[in-house]
Design an enzyme around this catalytic site. Structure first.
Site, PDB file in Angstrom:
ATOM      1  N   ARG A  92     -13.731  -8.467   2.300  1.00  0.00           N
ATOM      2  CA  ARG A  92     -12.312  -8.205   2.023  1.00  0.00           C
ATOM      3  C   ARG A  92     -11.505  -9.473   2.300  1.00  0.00           C
ATOM      4  NH1 ARG A  92     -10.112  -3.122   1.837  1.00  0.00           N
ATOM      5  NH2 ARG A  92      -8.330  -4.311   1.045  1.00  0.00           N
ATOM      6  N   CYS A 114     -16.318   1.814   1.045  1.00  0.00           N
ATOM      7  CA  CYS A 114     -15.123   1.014   1.333  1.00  0.00           C
ATOM      8  C   CYS A 114     -14.683   1.150   2.784  1.00  0.00           C
ATOM      9  CB  CYS A 114     -13.989   1.420   0.397  1.00  0.00           C
ATOM     10  SG  CYS A 114     -13.613   3.190   0.461  1.00  0.00           S
ATOM     11  N   HIS A 152      -7.595   0.898  -6.207  1.00  0.00           N
ATOM     12  CA  HIS A 152      -7.744   0.023  -5.038  1.00  0.00           C
ATOM     13  C   HIS A 152      -8.432  -1.270  -5.506  1.00  0.00           C
ATOM     14  CE1 HIS A 152      -7.786  -1.277  -1.042  1.00  0.00           C
ATOM     15  NE2 HIS A 152      -8.620  -0.428  -0.477  1.00  0.00           N
ATOM     16  N   GLN A 174     -10.094  -3.847  -2.948  1.00  0.00           N
ATOM     17  CA  GLN A 174     -11.382  -3.425  -2.384  1.00  0.00           C
ATOM     18  C   GLN A 174     -12.511  -3.730  -3.362  1.00  0.00           C
ATOM     19  OE1 GLN A 174     -12.281  -1.758   0.691  1.00  0.00           O
ATOM     20  NE2 GLN A 174     -14.298  -2.298  -0.079  1.00  0.00           N
ATOM     21  N   ASP A 208     -17.182   7.374  -1.091  1.00  0.00           N
ATOM     22  CA  ASP A 208     -15.886   7.270  -0.415  1.00  0.00           C
ATOM     23  C   ASP A 208     -15.545   8.663   0.114  1.00  0.00           C
ATOM     24  OD1 ASP A 208     -13.324   6.480   0.397  1.00  0.00           O
ATOM     25  OD2 ASP A 208     -12.460   6.609  -1.622  1.00  0.00           O
ATOM     26  N   ARG A 236       0.882  -1.181   0.000  1.00  0.00           N
ATOM     27  CA  ARG A 236       0.000   0.000   0.000  1.00  0.00           C
ATOM     28  C   ARG A 236       0.912   1.221   0.000  1.00  0.00           C
ATOM     29  NH1 ARG A 236      -5.225   1.430   3.643  1.00  0.00           N
ATOM     30  NH2 ARG A 236      -6.059   0.070   2.034  1.00  0.00           N
TER      31      ARG A 236
HETATM   32  N1   CP Z   1     -11.188  -0.003   2.729  1.00  0.00           N
HETATM   33  C1   CP Z   1      -9.889  -0.118   3.110  1.00  0.00           C
HETATM   34  O1   CP Z   1      -8.984  -0.350   2.308  1.00  0.00           O
HETATM   35  O2   CP Z   1      -9.704   0.008   4.446  1.00  0.00           O
HETATM   36  P1   CP Z   1      -8.311   0.188   5.194  1.00  0.00           P
HETATM   37  O3   CP Z   1      -7.760   1.534   4.797  1.00  0.00           O
HETATM   38  O4   CP Z   1      -8.672   0.110   6.643  1.00  0.00           O
HETATM   39  O5   CP Z   1      -7.388  -0.921   4.785  1.00  0.00           O
HETATM   40  N1  NVA Z   2      -9.883   6.916  -1.172  1.00  0.00           N
HETATM   41  C1  NVA Z   2      -9.512   6.425   0.121  1.00  0.00           C
HETATM   42  C2  NVA Z   2      -9.789   4.945   0.226  1.00  0.00           C
HETATM   43  C3  NVA Z   2      -9.486   4.347   1.565  1.00  0.00           C
HETATM   44  C4  NVA Z   2      -9.743   2.879   1.612  1.00  0.00           C
HETATM   45  C5  NVA Z   2      -8.045   6.723   0.389  1.00  0.00           C
HETATM   46  O1  NVA Z   2      -7.231   6.540  -0.525  1.00  0.00           O
HETATM   47  O2  NVA Z   2      -7.718   7.162   1.488  1.00  0.00           O
END
Ligand code: CP
Ligand code: NVA
Length: 302
Positions: free
Chosen positions: A288, A260, A129, A132, A220, A102
């Site tokens: 997930r 999400c 993502h 997700q 989101d 990530r």
């Molecule tokens: N939705 C999601 O990716 O959650 P986290 O940021 O908690 O991993």
């Molecule tokens: N768009 C958000 C998604 C988190 C799961 C971010 O990137 O923070």
């Protein structure tokens, strides 16, 4: 070598195959049927950003598959002190069997895959993502029985979630609309991709127009990780883009609401709508685990 870097790299059929595997793994887990498909394999999980769901689903998922998850906080690694990703990729490839990462830039994930000799899974970048969205599609199928022909409406920022939902939704036969303010559209690459699907894709300024007869409404946060300093400006720009009961009044009957998470109640979604759809949203969070296990098995099983 299989990598899971973005849904643009996968066909609709390949996505559906992974969803079918996720359904099977969920069934087996619920019925106490062991599936140690990755016995003896080690997954390194590099995090440059915070996470609850991604970290826990991958960590528990690896454990349930008989493998070993290794949490690697980027700040505690040499990569956090500037060691090149090209070198990190080659070093980690000598120790472990797969990497989940990530981070901010999509290019970093692509470089990791290019220089390493083990599968790389994208656990979120600023661009997309995909993990997700596997859980999201799985949840929609569970509730609606199919994806084909359903209308998915994303309300909010043209961000990583919007990008992956547009690609994943269109590739699996859904119609996709997005409502976003001017200046917050998805990137050109995604809009170009969506063009191939003709009127199955639509971009709107009005959330109500976009959500007309929707089967799934998705939202989101307005300020993603790394955009915290823009939060105020964004709150201003996204006024009128809240998923509330008024917006839900124009959707199809039994329209789902997905998020999400984490959610900001009173910003992109009202507490009322979130709680009315809590079953779907927390099934989505649970999925997930099952979806990530399907991705892990597809990428890492010999
Ligand atoms: N939705 C999601 O990716 O959650 P986290 O940021 O908690 O991993
Ligand atoms: N768009 C958000 C998604 C988190 C799961 C971010 O990137 O923070």
């Amino acid at each position: 070598m299989k990598h899971f870097l973005k849904l643009l790299d996968y066909s609709g059929k390949e996505i559906i195959d992974m969803l079918n595997l996720a359904d099977q793994l969920k069934y087996e887990q619920k019925h106490g049927i062991e599936h140690k498909l990755l016995a003896g394999k080690t997954l390194g999980m590099i995090f440059q950003k915070a996470s609850t769901r991604t970290r826990v689903s991958f960590e528990v998922g690896m454990y349930q598959l008989g493998g070993y998850p290794l949490f690697l906080s980027a700040n505690d690694m040499q990569i956090g002190r500037g060691e090149p990703v090209e070198d990190t990729a080659r070093v980690l490839s000598r120790f472990i069997d797969g990497i989940m990462i990530r981070t901010f830039e999509q290019a970093e994930v692509e470089t990791l895959a290019k220089y390493g000799s083990i599968p790389v899974i994208n656990g979120l970048t600023d661009f997309c993502h995909p993990c997700q969205v596997m859980a999201d599609l799985m949840t929609i199928r569970e509730y609606k029985g199919t994806l084909e022909g359903l209308k998915l409406c994303f309300v909010g920022d043209g961000n990583n979630m919007a990008n992956s939902l547009i690609v994943g939704g269109l590739k699996t036969g859904m119609k996709v609309t997005i409502a976003c303010p001017e200046g917050y559209e998805p990137p050109e690459e995604i809009l170009e991709f969506a063009k191939q699907y003709g009127d199955k894709f639509g971009m709107y300024r009005s959330p109500k127009e976009a959500a007309q007869n929707a089967d799934v409404v998705y939202t989101d946060v307005w300020a993603s990780m790394g955009q915290e300093q823009e939060a105020k400006k964004r709150a201003e720009a996204f006024k009128g883009f809240c998923v509330d009961s008024d917006l839900m009044s124009v959707t199809n009957k039994d329209c789902m609401v997905l998020h999400c998470l984490p959610a900001h109640r009173g910003e992109e979604i009202t507490a009322e709508v979130l709680e009315a759809h809590a079953n779907e949203i927390f099934d989505e969070a649970e999925n997930r685990l099952h979806a990530q296990k399907a991705v892990l098995v597809t990428m890492m099983k010999d």
